[in-house]
Motif scaffolding. Structure first.
Motif, PDB file in Angstrom:
ATOM      1  N   VAL A 176       1.136  -1.230  -0.061  1.00 58.34           N
ATOM      2  CA  VAL A 176      -0.410  -0.027  -0.045  1.00 58.34           C
ATOM      3  C   VAL A 176       1.231   1.588   0.111  1.00 58.34           C
ATOM      4  N   ARG A 177       2.224   1.041   0.870  1.00 58.64           N
ATOM      5  CA  ARG A 177       2.890   2.324   1.081  1.00 58.64           C
ATOM      6  C   ARG A 177       3.263   2.545  -0.582  1.00 58.64           C
ATOM      7  N   LYS A 178       3.777   1.772  -1.226  1.00 60.32           N
ATOM      8  CA  LYS A 178       4.271   2.082  -2.587  1.00 60.32           C
ATOM      9  C   LYS A 178       3.562   2.010  -3.910  1.00 60.32           C
ATOM     10  N   MET A 179       1.990   1.947  -3.803  1.00 63.79           N
ATOM     11  CA  MET A 179       0.963   2.148  -3.936  1.00 63.79           C
ATOM     12  C   MET A 179       0.665   3.743  -4.337  1.00 63.79           C
ATOM     13  N   GLY A 180       0.800   3.777  -2.683  1.00 62.14           N
ATOM     14  CA  GLY A 180       0.643   5.723  -2.511  1.00 62.14           C
ATOM     15  C   GLY A 180       1.570   6.517  -3.424  1.00 62.14           C
ATOM     16  N   PHE A 181       3.066   6.181  -3.148  1.00 53.77           N
ATOM     17  CA  PHE A 181       4.205   6.180  -4.134  1.00 53.77           C
ATOM     18  C   PHE A 181       3.847   6.631  -5.890  1.00 53.77           C
ATOM     19  N   THR A 182       2.964   5.649  -5.876  1.00 54.94           N
ATOM     20  CA  THR A 182       3.023   5.984  -7.651  1.00 54.94           C
ATOM     21  C   THR A 182       1.707   6.718  -7.680  1.00 54.94           C
ATOM     22  N   LEU A 183       0.630   6.805  -6.848  1.00 54.32           N
ATOM     23  CA  LEU A 183      -0.384   7.316  -6.726  1.00 54.32           C
ATOM     24  C   LEU A 183      -0.177   9.489  -6.715  1.00 54.32           C
ATOM     25  N   ILE A 184       0.922   9.175  -5.700  1.00 54.65           N
ATOM     26  CA  ILE A 184       1.448  10.567  -5.815  1.00 54.65           C
ATOM     27  C   ILE A 184       2.536  10.944  -6.883  1.00 54.65           C
ATOM     28  N   VAL A 185       3.348  10.124  -7.794  1.00 58.26           N
ATOM     29  CA  VAL A 185       3.435  10.718  -8.716  1.00 58.26           C
ATOM     30  C   VAL A 185       2.539  10.706  -9.939  1.00 58.26           C
ATOM     31  N   TYR A 186       1.521   9.984  -9.566  1.00 60.75           N
ATOM     32  CA  TYR A 186       0.439  10.578 -11.143  1.00 60.75           C
ATOM     33  C   TYR A 186      -0.223  12.067 -10.872  1.00 60.75           C
ATOM     34  N   TYR A 187      -0.966  12.071  -9.427  1.00 59.50           N
ATOM     35  CA  TYR A 187      -1.683  13.119  -9.325  1.00 59.50           C
ATOM     36  C   TYR A 187      -0.169  14.043  -9.925  1.00 59.50           C
ATOM     37  N   SER A 188       0.436  14.091  -9.252  1.00 58.31           N
ATOM     38  CA  SER A 188       1.737  14.913  -9.376  1.00 58.31           C
ATOM     39  C   SER A 188       1.339  15.421 -10.965  1.00 58.31           C
ATOM     40  N   MET A 189       1.296  15.052 -11.554  1.00 59.89           N
ATOM     41  CA  MET A 189       1.372  15.191 -13.075  1.00 59.89           C
ATOM     42  C   MET A 189       0.019  15.676 -13.980  1.00 59.89           C
ATOM     43  N   THR A 190      -1.269  14.694 -13.039  1.00 61.31           N
ATOM     44  CA  THR A 190      -1.975  15.602 -13.424  1.00 61.31           C
ATOM     45  C   THR A 190      -3.219  16.174 -12.977  1.00 61.31           C
ATOM     46  N   LEU A 191      -2.685  17.044 -11.953  1.00 61.44           N
ATOM     47  CA  LEU A 191      -3.471  17.723 -10.848  1.00 61.44           C
ATOM     48  C   LEU A 191      -2.065  18.898 -10.357  1.00 61.44           C
ATOM     49  N   ILE A 192      -1.487  18.437  -9.263  1.00 62.17           N
ATOM     50  CA  ILE A 192       0.102  19.760  -9.348  1.00 62.17           C
ATOM     51  C   ILE A 192       0.270  20.732 -10.769  1.00 62.17           C
ATOM     52  N   ILE A 193       0.481  19.655 -11.070  1.00 60.52           N
ATOM     53  CA  ILE A 193       1.590  20.622 -12.172  1.00 60.52           C
ATOM     54  C   ILE A 193       0.052  21.620 -13.577  1.00 60.52           C
ATOM     55  N   PRO A 194      -0.599  21.739 -13.660  1.00 59.83           N
ATOM     56  CA  PRO A 194      -1.831  22.278 -14.223  1.00 59.83           C
ATOM     57  C   PRO A 194      -2.290  22.995 -13.570  1.00 59.83           C
ATOM     58  N   LEU A 195      -2.206  22.882 -12.060  1.00 53.32           N
ATOM     59  CA  LEU A 195      -2.518  23.726 -10.678  1.00 53.32           C
ATOM     60  C   LEU A 195      -1.412  25.462 -10.560  1.00 53.32           C
ATOM     61  N   LEU A 196      -0.544  24.271 -11.174  1.00 55.45           N
ATOM     62  CA  LEU A 196       0.826  25.483 -11.127  1.00 55.45           C
ATOM     63  C   LEU A 196       0.757  25.767 -12.884  1.00 55.45           C
TER      64      LEU A 196
END
Length: 240
Positions: A176-196
């Protein structure tokens, strides 16, 4: 130890710079400049869908019936960057006690490229099939359906890459912890960068962000639940 940390830091920097360089290239690239990924994708789509496409300069690959265009938005470069970051950073951060050979960076870039072409092919083939679904059967608009299809296919392939590159059985908490890392990378590309970069000002961004946030969580939850139901290997027994 100090030398090892310096090498790992340099490798981390190279990974981030490669991702940024590809992101900047994609932001301004035309269809002509993206033929390195649109071309192989369209060739596979022609094989599996039976449709034929013709390249039109600065536009993309147009289907013979002029109803579908494989344009720059179909290149999947953002997925390629996400897959590369997920694979390379997991390898780099997974074992800090040793130095990885620099070969792992181009190796995972190659994996990400191949995975992107396959994911693009699946997504476009599904989109071609959805074109034939009557409007009175669909309860979502075309743009909503296209968004959901893209998230499911791209994040699904990201999960597949995650599973295929896992090393041996692990405890549920570690998984689950490693899956969380995958989610962080995905959200960074799809949500955080578009927000910035100001994309949040676009119409429909809120609806898009909610779907991007929720669907991957559901998919991760389903994967974790399936893993918990998977039979665990027990000790071998011998009988005479």
């Amino acid at each position: 130890m100090n030398r090892m940390r310096k090498i790992q830091g340099a490798q981390f920097l190279v990974i981030i710079l490669c991702a940024l360089a590809l992101k900047l290239h994609y932001a301004t690239a035309s269809a002509d400049q993206l033929r390195w990924i649109l071309g192989p994708t369209t060739s596979l789509v022609e094989i599996f869908s039976g449709s034929s496409f013709q390249f039109e300069s600065y536009a993309g690959y147009m289907s013979s019936n002029h109803r579908f265009l494989v344009a720059t938005s179909c290149a999947g470069v953002n997925f390629m960057i996400t897959a590369f970051l997920m694979l390379a950073l997991r390898a780099l951060l997974g074992d800090r006690s040793s130095v990885l050979s620099w070969k792992f960076i181009p190796l995972y870039a190659g994996f990400a490229y191949v995975a992107t072409i396959i994911a693009n092919t699946v997504r476009i083939c599904v989109a071609l099939w959805l074109q034939h679904v009557p409007d009175d059967v669909r309860w979502l608009s075309w743009s909503q359906l296209h968004r959901i299809e893209g998230i499911i296919i791209y994040f699904g392939f990201l999960l597949l890459l995650f599973v295929l590159t896992e090393k041996g059985p692990q405890k549920s908490t570690e998984f689950v912890r490693k899956m969380g890392f995958t989610l962080i990378v995905y959200y960074s590309m799809t949500l955080i960068i578009p927000l910035l970069n100001g994309s949040h000002r676009d119409r429909g961004f809120f609806e898009h962000s909610v779907v991007v946030l929720v669907l991957p969580l559901i998919m991760v939850g389903a994967l974790v639940a399936l893993r918990s139901l998977w039979p665990k290997p027990g000790p071998s027994t011998w009988s005479s």
